[in-house]
Design a protein around this motif. Sequence first.
Motif, PDB file in Angstrom:
ATOM      1  N   GLU A 106      -7.958  -9.386   1.589  1.00  0.00           N
ATOM      2  CA  GLU A 106      -7.548  -9.818   2.934  1.00  0.00           C
ATOM      3  C   GLU A 106      -6.462  -8.905   3.491  1.00  0.00           C
ATOM      4  OE1 GLU A 106      -6.105 -13.845   2.267  1.00  0.00           O
ATOM      5  OE2 GLU A 106      -7.230 -14.475   4.032  1.00  0.00           O
ATOM      6  N   MET A 107      -5.459  -8.623   2.658  1.00  0.00           N
ATOM      7  CA  MET A 107      -4.309  -7.835   3.143  1.00  0.00           C
ATOM      8  C   MET A 107      -4.760  -6.439   3.543  1.00  0.00           C
ATOM      9  SD  MET A 107      -1.075  -9.003   0.801  1.00  0.00           S
ATOM     10  CE  MET A 107      -1.777  -8.621  -0.779  1.00  0.00           C
ATOM     11  N   LYS A 108      -5.643  -5.835   2.736  1.00  0.00           N
ATOM     12  CA  LYS A 108      -6.106  -4.480   3.069  1.00  0.00           C
ATOM     13  C   LYS A 108      -6.928  -4.485   4.364  1.00  0.00           C
ATOM     14  CE  LYS A 108      -5.978  -1.990  -1.267  1.00  0.00           C
ATOM     15  NZ  LYS A 108      -6.721  -1.319  -2.322  1.00  0.00           N
ATOM     16  N   ILE A 109      -7.740  -5.486   4.540  1.00  0.00           N
ATOM     17  CA  ILE A 109      -8.557  -5.543   5.765  1.00  0.00           C
ATOM     18  C   ILE A 109      -7.651  -5.743   6.985  1.00  0.00           C
ATOM     19  CG2 ILE A 109     -10.278  -6.910   7.023  1.00  0.00           C
ATOM     20  CD1 ILE A 109     -11.608  -7.425   4.252  1.00  0.00           C
ATOM     21  N   ILE A 110      -6.725  -6.699   6.885  1.00  0.00           N
ATOM     22  CA  ILE A 110      -5.849  -6.988   8.029  1.00  0.00           C
ATOM     23  C   ILE A 110      -4.981  -5.775   8.342  1.00  0.00           C
ATOM     24  CG2 ILE A 110      -3.913  -8.422   8.825  1.00  0.00           C
ATOM     25  CD1 ILE A 110      -5.262 -10.736   7.192  1.00  0.00           C
ATOM     26  N   LEU A 111      -4.414  -5.164   7.291  1.00  0.00           N
ATOM     27  CA  LEU A 111      -3.538  -4.012   7.519  1.00  0.00           C
ATOM     28  C   LEU A 111      -4.303  -2.852   8.143  1.00  0.00           C
ATOM     29  CD1 LEU A 111      -0.700  -2.930   7.287  1.00  0.00           C
ATOM     30  CD2 LEU A 111      -1.144  -2.319   4.911  1.00  0.00           C
ATOM     31  N   SER A 112      -5.537  -2.619   7.696  1.00  0.00           N
ATOM     32  CA  SER A 112      -6.263  -1.494   8.293  1.00  0.00           C
ATOM     33  C   SER A 112      -6.588  -1.764   9.755  1.00  0.00           C
ATOM     34  CB  SER A 112      -7.500  -1.113   7.484  1.00  0.00           C
ATOM     35  OG  SER A 112      -8.232  -2.227   7.146  1.00  0.00           O
ATOM     36  N   LYS A 113      -6.763  -3.036  10.125  1.00  0.00           N
ATOM     37  CA  LYS A 113      -6.947  -3.358  11.556  1.00  0.00           C
ATOM     38  C   LYS A 113      -5.639  -3.114  12.322  1.00  0.00           C
ATOM     39  CE  LYS A 113     -11.159  -5.154  11.380  1.00  0.00           C
ATOM     40  NZ  LYS A 113     -12.246  -4.324  11.873  1.00  0.00           N
ATOM     41  N   LEU A 114      -4.509  -3.535  11.731  1.00  0.00           N
ATOM     42  CA  LEU A 114      -3.225  -3.396  12.431  1.00  0.00           C
ATOM     43  C   LEU A 114      -2.843  -1.931  12.615  1.00  0.00           C
ATOM     44  CD1 LEU A 114      -1.119  -6.223  10.713  1.00  0.00           C
ATOM     45  CD2 LEU A 114      -2.167  -6.258  12.976  1.00  0.00           C
ATOM     46  N   LEU A 115      -3.284  -1.084  11.670  1.00  0.00           N
ATOM     47  CA  LEU A 115      -2.934   0.341  11.755  1.00  0.00           C
ATOM     48  C   LEU A 115      -3.694   1.067  12.856  1.00  0.00           C
ATOM     49  CD1 LEU A 115      -2.551   1.228   7.966  1.00  0.00           C
ATOM     50  CD2 LEU A 115      -0.750   1.010   9.683  1.00  0.00           C
ATOM     51  N   ARG A 116      -4.558   0.367  13.542  1.00  0.00           N
ATOM     52  CA  ARG A 116      -5.224   0.975  14.697  1.00  0.00           C
ATOM     53  C   ARG A 116      -4.315   0.964  15.921  1.00  0.00           C
ATOM     54  NH1 ARG A 116     -11.109   0.648  14.494  1.00  0.00           N
ATOM     55  NH2 ARG A 116     -11.650   0.423  12.310  1.00  0.00           N
TER      56      ARG A 116
END
Length: 150
Positions: A106-116
């Motif tokens: 979850e954290m990796k998915i959410i963080l990769s979205k936020l890094l956009r």
Amino acid sequence: MSHLKQLPQMGYALKEVERLYPPVQNISRGVVKDIYYAGYCIPAGWYVDISPLLTHRLPEIYTDPDRFDPDRFAPLREEDKKHPFALVGFGSGPHSCLGWQFAQMEMKIILSKLLRYDWIVSPEPNAVVPVRQPSQFQDSLQAQIKKVLS
Ligand code: HEM
């Protein structure tokens, strides 16, 4: 799923956040029989609190412990390998977190979205200290975000 396994730097950054800002700040245990430790007796019937918030900043384990330094988890340094309980944001032993893998995903998915997005956080990240209740931040921690990637 296969991409998530290819993000070691992100994994180190998440470990560093787990170390500095563990969401579970106290892990409690009931003492079932007397324990002798470091010259003290902790009697049966007492409660013991383990505080990752404190142990994660022990200078014996982590170099310059207050510094945000994800590379401390990279090969060669691997500071979390210095002690079996060096990093316990998800607990340890028989009652360690059953959702650990799910949470990592979850954290990796959410963080990769936020890094956009480009982030401007106010106040400066260095001025922010951990609080027990994140809701205490609600009026003071602000972010402006701008989309940079499609
Ligand atoms: C960032 C997310 C999470 C953190 C920081 C976290 C942290 C922890 C910690 C520290 C413990 C140990 C408590 C203790 O030793 O007394 C624990 C236990 C547990 N966690 Fe998590 N957790 C997270 C997410 C999840 C998720 C997503 C699930 C389920 C899908 C989950 C399910 C559990 C369960 C069932 C236990 C109890 C295990 C037992 O007592 O045998 N956790 N968690």
